[in-house]
Design an enzyme around this catalytic site. Structure first.
Site, PDB file in Angstrom:
ATOM      1  CD  GLN A  35     -10.222  -8.394   7.616  1.00  0.00           C
ATOM      2  OE1 GLN A  35      -9.097  -7.373   7.780  1.00  0.00           O
ATOM      3  NE2 GLN A  35      -9.764  -9.444   8.314  1.00  0.00           N
ATOM      4  CB  CYS A  36     -11.329  -5.682   0.056  1.00  0.00           C
ATOM      5  SG  CYS A  36     -11.190  -4.307  -1.212  1.00  0.00           S
ATOM      6  N   GLY A  37     -13.627  -3.390   0.851  1.00  0.00           N
ATOM      7  CA  GLY A  37     -14.801  -2.928   0.271  1.00  0.00           C
ATOM      8  C   GLY A  37     -15.353  -3.574  -0.975  1.00  0.00           C
ATOM      9  CG  PHE A  38     -13.888  -3.555  -4.448  1.00  0.00           C
ATOM     10  CD1 PHE A  38     -14.825  -2.655  -4.963  1.00  0.00           C
ATOM     11  CD2 PHE A  38     -12.839  -2.827  -4.229  1.00  0.00           C
ATOM     12  CE1 PHE A  38     -14.841  -1.443  -5.346  1.00  0.00           C
ATOM     13  CE2 PHE A  38     -12.495  -1.239  -4.542  1.00  0.00           C
ATOM     14  CZ  PHE A  38     -13.571  -0.696  -5.430  1.00  0.00           C
ATOM     15  CB  THR A  39     -14.910  -8.753   0.412  1.00  0.00           C
ATOM     16  OG1 THR A  39     -13.571  -8.003   0.717  1.00  0.00           O
ATOM     17  CG2 THR A  39     -14.777 -10.022   0.623  1.00  0.00           C
TER      18      THR A  39
END
Length: 159
Positions: A35-39
């Protein structure tokens, strides 16, 4: 001298995996989160794995929930997410801590071998990447913002 091969980690099934199993391969070790912006980097990591695995390369994913609670799931949920969303085939390990007193020994070693911005050892966010050569030594550390495709030339130099 310590190398990657001196460590072990549990996979998502809870089985202890001696990292010596990867002896002779070039590796990219990444702390991940669903659930990360970099996922979205899972796609690029999987692409690297698919393209270069036959030449002795692997990505090792280590889920981490220390940054904004971005990996809240259990092992089954992480495995399901990785498979369904990104068809991840590279080895994924059990959720770990990368900073603080509870940091996994592997990450304590990685951070000591390759410092981050301004000489800091701390991992600043998910998707920090460490490139490991065929002898189990850390070659480079990459920021979370570094896209997997940008690392490909460094990987190919080691293959």
């Amino acid at each position: 001298m310590t190398t990657l091969y001196d460590f072990s980690a549990q996979d998502l099934a809870g089985t202890a995996v001696p990292l010596a199993r990867f002896r002779g391969q070039v590796l990219l070790i990444v702390n991940t989160a669903s659930q990360c912006g970099f996922t979205k980097q899972y796609a690029g990591l999987e692409r690297l794995y698919e393209e270069l695995n036959g030449r002795g390369f692997a990505v090792l994913g280590f889920p981490c929930n220390q940054f904004g609670g971005q990996e809240p799931g259990d092992a089954e949920e992480i495995a399901s997410f990785c498979k369904l969303q990104y068809d991840v085939r590279f080895p994924m390990f059990a959720k770990i801590e990368v900073n603080g007193a509870g940091a996994h020994p592997l990450y304590r070693w990685l951070k000591g071998e390759a410092k981050g911005l301004l000489g800091s050892e701390a991992i600043k966010w998910n998707f920090t990447k460490f490139l490991i050569d065929r002898d189990g030594h850390v070659v480079e550390r990459y920021a979370p913002t570094t896209e997997p495709a940008a690392i490909k030339p460094d990987i190919e130099r080691l293959l």
